[in-house]
Write a protein that holds these residues in place. Structure first.
Motif, PDB file in Angstrom:
ATOM      1  N   ARG A  85      -2.548  10.753   4.185  1.00 17.24           N
ATOM      2  CA  ARG A  85      -3.793  10.948   4.913  1.00 17.24           C
ATOM      3  C   ARG A  85      -3.725  10.206   6.241  1.00 17.24           C
ATOM      4  O   ARG A  85      -2.975   9.254   6.404  1.00 17.24           O
ATOM      5  CB  ARG A  85      -4.965  10.465   4.059  1.00 17.24           C
ATOM      6  CG  ARG A  85      -5.045  11.211   2.722  1.00 17.24           C
ATOM      7  CD  ARG A  85      -6.101  10.643   1.801  1.00 17.24           C
ATOM      8  NE  ARG A  85      -6.192  11.400   0.552  1.00 17.24           N
ATOM      9  CZ  ARG A  85      -6.998  11.105  -0.446  1.00 17.24           C
ATOM     10  NH1 ARG A  85      -7.800  10.056  -0.366  1.00 17.24           N
ATOM     11  NH2 ARG A  85      -7.003  11.854  -1.535  1.00 17.24           N
TER      12      ARG A  85
ATOM     13  N   ASP B   8      -5.809   8.167   7.824  1.00 17.97           N
ATOM     14  CA  ASP B   8      -6.341   6.823   8.036  1.00 17.97           C
ATOM     15  C   ASP B   8      -6.323   5.961   6.779  1.00 17.97           C
ATOM     16  O   ASP B   8      -7.110   5.023   6.649  1.00 17.97           O
ATOM     17  CB  ASP B   8      -7.774   6.917   8.568  1.00 17.97           C
ATOM     18  CG  ASP B   8      -8.672   7.753   7.656  1.00 17.97           C
ATOM     19  OD1 ASP B   8      -8.148   8.294   6.665  1.00 17.97           O
ATOM     20  OD2 ASP B   8      -9.876   7.854   7.948  1.00 17.97           O
ATOM     21  N   SER B   9      -5.454   6.276   5.823  1.00 17.90           N
ATOM     22  CA  SER B   9      -5.407   5.475   4.606  1.00 17.90           C
ATOM     23  C   SER B   9      -4.008   5.504   4.027  1.00 17.90           C
ATOM     24  O   SER B   9      -3.139   6.252   4.480  1.00 17.90           O
ATOM     25  CB  SER B   9      -6.410   6.003   3.573  1.00 17.90           C
ATOM     26  OG  SER B   9      -6.083   7.325   3.194  1.00 17.90           O
ATOM     27  N   HIS B  10      -3.778   4.661   3.017  1.00 16.10           N
ATOM     28  CA  HIS B  10      -2.477   4.646   2.365  1.00 16.10           C
ATOM     29  C   HIS B  10      -2.267   5.943   1.571  1.00 16.10           C
ATOM     30  O   HIS B  10      -3.231   6.578   1.142  1.00 16.10           O
ATOM     31  CB  HIS B  10      -2.381   3.451   1.420  1.00 16.10           C
ATOM     32  CG  HIS B  10      -2.389   2.130   2.134  1.00 16.10           C
ATOM     33  ND1 HIS B  10      -1.556   1.847   3.196  1.00 16.10           N
ATOM     34  CD2 HIS B  10      -3.128   1.004   1.918  1.00 16.10           C
ATOM     35  CE1 HIS B  10      -1.773   0.614   3.604  1.00 16.10           C
ATOM     36  NE2 HIS B  10      -2.729   0.079   2.856  1.00 16.10           N
TER      37      HIS B  10
ATOM     38  N   GLY C 166       0.782  -1.223   0.000  1.00 17.33           N
ATOM     39  CA  GLY C 166       0.000   0.000   0.000  1.00 17.33           C
ATOM     40  C   GLY C 166       0.815   1.275   0.000  1.00 17.33           C
ATOM     41  O   GLY C 166       0.246   2.373  -0.015  1.00 17.33           O
TER      42      GLY C 166
END
Length: 360
Positions: free
Chosen positions: A260, A262-264, A221
């Protein structure tokens, strides 16, 4: 947090006239629209009295007169981890770090000793902490103990440094100056360390040194840019003009990466190009580079070695011929005295590797 990363930048003599004009206004706006812009500064700034690297390096000078190019574009951090980091000796690294500090720019990847070279930059960017580490392939330009130079790219160093830096920041980016020059595929000897960096906690890996664009990989990711190519590097600098991969060496990518909570990370590849005569870098129409799952097969190292060695040998022979014409036969004695056993071992191991690849 939105960060722009660019490829190899060398502040050589042909950039000293109106240096800010050598980056197009549109590209400056792009860099300044990001929360941080980071470049690989290939050449430290040379000061009077600084020692130079041996002819066989070859030694290239960064010019203080071109420094406004860096400040005008809004770069907030510079990676100094390169095989040219000692082209102006210890004084070059010291002065470049001093100059950057006075401009509010942070330096990572090379220092006056090994501890400084391996120390991460931790910067407050858009309300988050961005960590930057830089490493370079092994050579006479890598730091050791109290010796100045670039941080050595090794598994031991990464295992010691990356988890520690990871605890100090919210986002960690690792730069690597390694690989086979002038070859458009990622080398297996670089794929391993790049993936290890992600395994150890890096959110993104940025590659330099081949001077041509190489593929992008999404690993667990996280993006790995194996080589961003040249951002603005004068390929006419040095002892001679070698046109190996000439068009490819005047193109690069600006990687704009959004980190970000809470994400890749997500990213955009912005292609750039510049004319070898006017040396003004601008956005190019298309990149032709897409993320791929596996940028190189394990067996492709021999093919990359073969192509890369052929291109590098051609460049070196032209350089030796030019320097011999310039300095006379005494240069050949100087060159011979600079050869070390490790150079011979490297050549021999590369030959064996290519032969093994041909039998597969």
């Amino acid at each position: 947090m939105r960060v722009a990363f660019v490829g190899d930048l060398g502040l050589s003599s042909r950039l000293i006239a109106d240096p800010e004009s050598h980056i197009s206004p549109g590209l400056v706006r792009l860099l300044r629209s990001c929360d941080m812009a980071v470049a690989n500064l290939e050449l430290p700034i040379r000061v009077k009295g600084a020692s130079t690297a041996p002819y066989s390096h070859p030694s290239l000078a960064g010019r203080i007169e071109a420094w406004p190019l860096v400040t005008g574009a809004g770069f907030g951090a510079l990676c100094l981890a390169s095989n040219h980091c000692l082209d102006s000796g210890r004084k070059g690294i010291a002065f470049t770090r001093y100059l950057a500090a006075g401009s509010g720019i942070q330096i990572f990847g090379a220092g006056l000793d090994e501890t400084e070279a391996r120390r991460p930059v931790i910067a407050d960017v858009a309300g988050r902490r961005l960590g930057l580490l830089g490493y370079c392939k092994k050579g006479p330009f890598t730091a050791s103990g109290t010796r100045a130079g670039a941080a050595l790219l090794s598994a031991d160093n990464m295992r010691a440094d990356i988890p520690k830096a990871r605890r100090m920041c919210d986002v960690l980016v690792v730069s690597m100056h390694a690989g086979m020059e002038f070859v458009e595929e990622a080398h297996p000897d670089v794929i391993g360390p790049a993936r290890l960096a992600v395994d150890l906690g890096a959110d993104c890996v940025i590659g330099h040194h081949p001077h041509v664009v190489q593929p992008v990989e999404i690993y667990r990711g996280k993006p790995i840019f194996y080589s961003l190519g040249n951002f603005l590097f004068d390929n006419r600098a040095g002892a001679t003009l070698c046109k190996v991969q000439w068009s490819e060496r005047h193109r690069g990518l600006v990687a704009v990466v959004s980190f970000r909570d809470d994400s890749h990370p997500v990213f955009e590849n912005i292609p750039v190009e510049y004319d070898p005569d006017d040396l003004t870098v601008r956005q190019a129409p298309t990149s032709g580079i897409e993320p791929v799952a596996t940028p190189a097969r394990p067996s492709s190292g021999a093919a990359a070695d073969s192509r890369g060695l052929g291109r590098i040998v051609r460049r070196e022979l032209l350089t030796i011929a030019a320097l011999t014409r310039l300095h006379g036969p005494s240069f050949l004695f100087s060159l011979a005295s600079d050869i070390r056993p490790r150079h011979l071992r490297m050549i021999w191991n590369s030959i064996l590797r290519v032969k093994r690849g041909k039998t597969v």
